[in-house]
Design a protein around this motif. Sequence first.
Motif, short mmCIF file in Angstrom:
data_model
loop_
_atom_site.label_atom_id
_atom_site.label_comp_id
_atom_site.label_asym_id
_atom_site.label_seq_id
_atom_site.Cartn_x
_atom_site.Cartn_y
_atom_site.Cartn_z
N LEU A 16 -25.03 22.89 7.95
CA LEU A 16 -24.31 21.98 7.06
C LEU A 16 -24.73 20.54 7.32
O LEU A 16 -25.00 19.79 6.38
N GLN A 17 -24.81 20.16 8.59
CA GLN A 17 -25.22 18.79 8.91
C GLN A 17 -26.64 18.50 8.43
O GLN A 17 -26.93 17.40 7.95
N THR A 18 -27.52 19.48 8.55
CA THR A 18 -28.89 19.31 8.07
C THR A 18 -28.93 19.13 6.56
O THR A 18 -29.61 18.24 6.04
N VAL A 19 -28.17 19.96 5.85
CA VAL A 19 -28.14 19.86 4.38
C VAL A 19 -27.58 18.50 3.96
O VAL A 19 -28.13 17.84 3.07
N ILE A 20 -26.52 18.04 4.61
CA ILE A 20 -25.94 16.73 4.28
C ILE A 20 -26.97 15.63 4.50
O ILE A 20 -27.13 14.74 3.66
N ARG A 21 -27.66 15.69 5.63
CA ARG A 21 -28.68 14.68 5.92
C ARG A 21 -29.78 14.69 4.85
O ARG A 21 -30.20 13.63 4.36
N LEU A 22 -30.23 15.87 4.45
CA LEU A 22 -31.28 15.97 3.44
C LEU A 22 -30.80 15.43 2.09
O LEU A 22 -31.53 14.71 1.40
N VAL A 23 -29.57 15.78 1.71
CA VAL A 23 -29.03 15.28 0.45
C VAL A 23 -28.93 13.76 0.49
O VAL A 23 -29.31 13.07 -0.46
N ASN A 24 -28.43 13.24 1.60
CA ASN A 24 -28.24 11.79 1.71
C ASN A 24 -29.55 11.01 1.86
O ASN A 24 -29.54 9.78 1.78
N ASN A 25 -30.66 11.71 2.03
CA ASN A 25 -31.97 11.04 2.02
C ASN A 25 -32.27 10.46 0.65
O ASN A 25 -33.08 9.54 0.53
N ASN A 26 -31.64 11.01 -0.39
CA ASN A 26 -31.80 10.48 -1.74
C ASN A 26 -30.75 9.39 -1.93
O ASN A 26 -29.55 9.68 -1.88
N PRO A 27 -31.16 8.14 -2.14
CA PRO A 27 -30.17 7.06 -2.24
C PRO A 27 -29.21 7.19 -3.42
O PRO A 27 -28.17 6.55 -3.45
N ALA A 28 -29.55 8.04 -4.39
CA ALA A 28 -28.68 8.23 -5.55
C ALA A 28 -27.57 9.25 -5.29
O ALA A 28 -26.69 9.42 -6.12
N TRP A 29 -27.64 9.93 -4.15
CA TRP A 29 -26.69 11.00 -3.85
C TRP A 29 -25.86 10.66 -2.62
O TRP A 29 -26.33 10.02 -1.69
N ASN A 30 -24.61 11.14 -2.59
CA ASN A 30 -23.76 11.02 -1.42
C ASN A 30 -23.08 12.35 -1.17
O ASN A 30 -22.27 12.80 -1.98
N ALA A 31 -23.41 12.97 -0.05
CA ALA A 31 -22.88 14.30 0.26
C ALA A 31 -21.69 14.20 1.20
O ALA A 31 -21.67 13.40 2.13
N THR A 32 -20.71 15.06 0.93
CA THR A 32 -19.57 15.26 1.82
C THR A 32 -19.58 16.73 2.21
O THR A 32 -19.60 17.60 1.33
N GLY A 33 -19.57 17.01 3.50
CA GLY A 33 -19.66 18.39 3.97
C GLY A 33 -18.33 18.93 4.44
O GLY A 33 -17.54 18.21 5.04
N CYS A 34 -18.09 20.19 4.15
CA CYS A 34 -16.87 20.88 4.58
C CYS A 34 -17.22 22.28 5.08
O CYS A 34 -18.08 22.94 4.51
N ILE A 35 -16.52 22.69 6.13
CA ILE A 35 -16.74 24.01 6.71
C ILE A 35 -15.73 25.02 6.15
O ILE A 35 -16.08 26.13 5.80
N THR A 36 -14.46 24.61 6.05
CA THR A 36 -13.42 25.55 5.63
C THR A 36 -13.06 25.34 4.16
O THR A 36 -13.29 24.27 3.59
N ASP A 37 -12.45 26.36 3.59
CA ASP A 37 -11.97 26.26 2.21
C ASP A 37 -10.94 25.14 2.09
O ASP A 37 -10.94 24.38 1.13
N GLN A 38 -10.07 25.03 3.09
CA GLN A 38 -9.02 24.01 3.06
C GLN A 38 -9.62 22.60 3.06
O GLN A 38 -9.15 21.73 2.33
N GLU A 39 -10.63 22.39 3.89
CA GLU A 39 -11.31 21.09 3.92
C GLU A 39 -11.92 20.78 2.56
O GLU A 39 -11.83 19.66 2.07
N ALA A 40 -12.56 21.78 1.97
CA ALA A 40 -13.23 21.58 0.68
C ALA A 40 -12.23 21.22 -0.41
O ALA A 40 -12.46 20.30 -1.20
#
Length: 103
Positions: A16-40
């Motif tokens: 999850l942390q890797t995917v967030i970092r990769l998404v956030n490499n694009n300045p047009a995107w901002n990723a928020t990561g969640c592990i549990t359904d409740q967090e999401a």
Amino acid sequence: MDQVEILVIGRHPEILQTVIRLVNNNPAWNATGCITDQEAISAFKTQDFALVLLGGGIEEQSEQDLCAYFRANKPDIKITQHYGGGSGLLSAEIYEALKSNQL
């Protein structure tokens, strides 16, 4: 230009942390990561996401419940699967999902 808010859900913290970092490499995107359904669901209530990215390891029932919740609360939300692979594939998946809701 506003950033595109992307909710990333995954069950494996390191991936999850890797995917967030990769998404956030694009300045047009901002990723928020969640592990549990409740967090999401909690994050979904407080932010205006354009896209939900479902990572690996999410149980089928959880995925169905999450998708139903997201669509009930934001009918035009885009939801896509991320199956793994390199950052080029991840970017392509996101671009494709975002493009599909443009007029």
